[in-house]
Design a protein around this motif. Structure first.
Motif, PDB file in Angstrom:
ATOM      1  N   GLN A 207       1.902  52.595  26.102  1.00  0.00           N
ATOM      2  CA  GLN A 207       2.624  51.332  26.000  1.00  0.00           C
ATOM      3  C   GLN A 207       1.757  50.147  26.423  1.00  0.00           C
ATOM      4  OE1 GLN A 207       6.642  50.852  26.740  1.00  0.00           O
ATOM      5  NE2 GLN A 207       7.202  52.791  25.803  1.00  0.00           N
ATOM      6  N   ASP A 209      -1.305  49.985  25.713  1.00  0.00           N
ATOM      7  CA  ASP A 209      -2.049  49.761  24.479  1.00  0.00           C
ATOM      8  C   ASP A 209      -1.200  48.992  23.469  1.00  0.00           C
ATOM      9  OD1 ASP A 209      -4.116  50.124  22.460  1.00  0.00           O
ATOM     10  OD2 ASP A 209      -2.870  51.714  21.629  1.00  0.00           O
ATOM     11  N   ALA A 210       0.098  49.286  23.429  1.00  0.00           N
ATOM     12  CA  ALA A 210       0.982  48.690  22.432  1.00  0.00           C
ATOM     13  C   ALA A 210       1.354  47.242  22.742  1.00  0.00           C
ATOM     14  CB  ALA A 210       2.261  49.531  22.304  1.00  0.00           C
ATOM     15  N   HIS A 211       1.618  46.945  24.022  1.00  0.00           N
ATOM     16  CA  HIS A 211       2.057  45.566  24.305  1.00  0.00           C
ATOM     17  C   HIS A 211       1.553  45.024  25.644  1.00  0.00           C
ATOM     18  CE1 HIS A 211       5.496  46.753  27.020  1.00  0.00           C
ATOM     19  NE2 HIS A 211       5.472  47.843  26.289  1.00  0.00           N
ATOM     20  N   GLY A 212       0.391  45.498  26.077  1.00  0.00           N
ATOM     21  CA  GLY A 212      -0.170  44.962  27.312  1.00  0.00           C
ATOM     22  C   GLY A 212      -1.527  44.309  27.137  1.00  0.00           C
ATOM     23  N   ASP A 213      -1.961  44.164  25.891  1.00  0.00           N
ATOM     24  CA  ASP A 213      -3.313  43.679  25.615  1.00  0.00           C
ATOM     25  C   ASP A 213      -3.560  42.279  26.190  1.00  0.00           C
ATOM     26  OD1 ASP A 213      -5.780  44.481  23.747  1.00  0.00           O
ATOM     27  OD2 ASP A 213      -5.442  42.324  23.526  1.00  0.00           O
ATOM     28  N   GLN A 214      -2.672  41.367  25.899  1.00  0.00           N
ATOM     29  CA  GLN A 214      -2.881  39.988  26.331  1.00  0.00           C
ATOM     30  C   GLN A 214      -2.914  39.867  27.852  1.00  0.00           C
ATOM     31  OE1 GLN A 214      -0.125  37.135  24.693  1.00  0.00           O
ATOM     32  NE2 GLN A 214      -0.884  35.445  25.952  1.00  0.00           N
ATOM     33  N   SER A 234      -8.780  48.588  22.194  1.00  0.00           N
ATOM     34  CA  SER A 234      -7.941  47.551  22.804  1.00  0.00           C
ATOM     35  C   SER A 234      -8.364  47.328  24.238  1.00  0.00           C
ATOM     36  CB  SER A 234      -6.466  47.970  22.768  1.00  0.00           C
ATOM     37  OG  SER A 234      -6.252  49.101  23.594  1.00  0.00           O
ATOM     38  N   ASP A 367       9.038  50.393  27.485  1.00  0.00           N
ATOM     39  CA  ASP A 367      10.061  50.067  26.496  1.00  0.00           C
ATOM     40  C   ASP A 367      10.704  51.356  25.988  1.00  0.00           C
ATOM     41  OD1 ASP A 367      11.633  49.128  24.470  1.00  0.00           O
ATOM     42  OD2 ASP A 367       9.994  48.376  23.222  1.00  0.00           O
ATOM     43  N   ALA A 370      10.276  52.651  22.394  1.00  0.00           N
ATOM     44  CA  ALA A 370       8.975  53.143  21.923  1.00  0.00           C
ATOM     45  C   ALA A 370       8.721  54.587  22.349  1.00  0.00           C
ATOM     46  CB  ALA A 370       7.860  52.235  22.449  1.00  0.00           C
TER      47      ALA A 370
END
Length: 390
Positions: A207, A209-214, A234, A367, A370
């Protein structure tokens, strides 16, 4: 001190069965299910006569519940005291619980009546679709449970955090940024469970990787004053690679992590990546442990914990009564006594874990929508960790 009975890890989840789960109501599947293969609907009686359910459960005589937390033993004591039904709570790692339930179902010899699942991916990707487990929602509590949390049924949310010893670091956590843990000065000083045996950590990685990049990129910029240059797919994979390569100490339990960080005889500053449930050792054992409050961009992650009933349970009414119990404050308080959030919106948090005053703002949140993606990406991130830690 709580005494726990722990199942020794065996083989990885391997069997598959094809029976369909029973479906008796219309509560639809959550977003965790794919459009091609939606989850069977959660069952829910049109009305619930709790007194009648208690009477039916008493006729069945007993109950066996598996959970990854030793807190289940306290839940069992409270359940038995309230209803006069002998309940046994067994601590078992989630992968072993799932494997045992699959084997019992296939052999038509079910002993586990219900289980608490930290591994939501296996629950929605295997156990429910294969008919091994099913979801039941208490009708009288339905309006207290958000619609998105009913299938699978979210019993509570817990957290794994970066923690330190405030006696050894009285000025606060010596780690201020998650990228600090990739630096040579912290080599061999991060203590954590081996991700290869801990599904919640693997889900955290996928997760992230999916939505923590920024968030990771901003944290890197804040620490080093320059943009992150990644060699991997990523920022998450770059961070995972660097953490894995910095020789973290891997254990098989949060109890071992807690001892390494906060035991009274500890002299070496270490950072533990551990469940908030181990903060109980501050009182029970005289440990010194506290969340790394203010750590950028998060101090740890939250994860959902679901409850499911074995489809072939020999004590189905007692299992339903347990689900009802754990979805109330009277039952779940034993699971969230050191911190956590109930899946029942009317149950308020009971305590503030040391250094974690802002649950929503301080944690990276897993999440639940996911979960299938976590399951599918698990082998990839496991192999990546194995290569870089080895």
């Amino acid at each position: 001190m709580r005494r726990t009975r722990k199942i020794v890890p065996t083989a990885l989840l391997a069997l598959a069965v094809t029976a369909c789960a029973p479906s008796t109501a219309t509560d639809g599947p959550s977003a965790a299910a794919t459009a091609a293969q939606p989850l069977p609907a959660a069952s829910m009686d049109a009305t619930l006569d709790l007194d009648a359910l208690v009477a039916a459960a008493k006729k069945e005589g007993s109950l066996l519940i598996y959970d990854s937390s030793g807190d289940i033993e306290e839940v069992a004591k409270a359940f038995t005291a309230k209803y006069g039904i002998a309940m046994e709570g067994v601590k078992s790692d989630t992968p072993q619980t799932a494997e045992k339930m699959i084997r019992e179902h296939a052999a038509d010899n079910v002993t586990i009546d219900a289980a608490m699942y930290e591994d939501g991916g296996v629950l929605v990707g295997q156990l429910i679709p294969q008919g091994v487990a099913r979801t039941w929602v208490p009708a009288d509590l339905k309006d207290q449970i958000p619609a998105e949390s009913r299938n699978p049924l979210l019993a509570l949310s817990k957290a794994t955090v970066f923690a330190y010893n405030p006696k050894l670091s009285p000025d606060g956590c010596p780690v201020k940024n998650v990228w600090d843990l990739t630096e040579p000065e912290w080599a061999g000083k991060l203590v954590m469970q081996d991700p290869l045996g801990k599904p919640t950590v693997l889900s955290f990685f996928t997760q992230l990787d999916a939505h923590g990049d920024q968030a990771l990129r901003e944290a890197y910029q804040a620490k080093y004053g320059k943009p992150l240059e990644v060699e991997e797919k990523s920022a998450a994979y770059e961070w995972i690679k660097r953490v894995a390569g910095n020789r973290p100490v891997l254990t098989g339990s949060d109890e071992d992590i807690s001892g390494a960080v906060g035991a009274p005889n500890a002299t070496d500053k270490k950072i533990g990546f551990m469940s908030i449930s181990k903060f109980r050792n501050n009182e029970d054992k005289g440990y010194a442990q506290k969340t790394c409050e203010g750590m950028v961009p998060f101090v740890g992650f939250s994860y959902p914990k679901f409850v499911g009933i074995a489809a072939k349970s020999k004590h189905p009414n007692a299992a339903k009564l347990y689900v009802h119990f754990i979805m109330t404050e009277e039952g779940v308080k034993h699971e969230i006594g050191e911190g956590g959030i109930s899946g029942n919106s009317t149950v308020k948090p009971l305590v503030v874990p040391p250094g974690l005053p802002d649950w929503q703002g301080q944690l990276f949140h897993t999440d639940p929508a996911a979960l299938l993606g976590d399951l599918r990406g698990r082998q990839t991130v496991s192999d990546f960790w194995r290569v870089n830690h080895g």
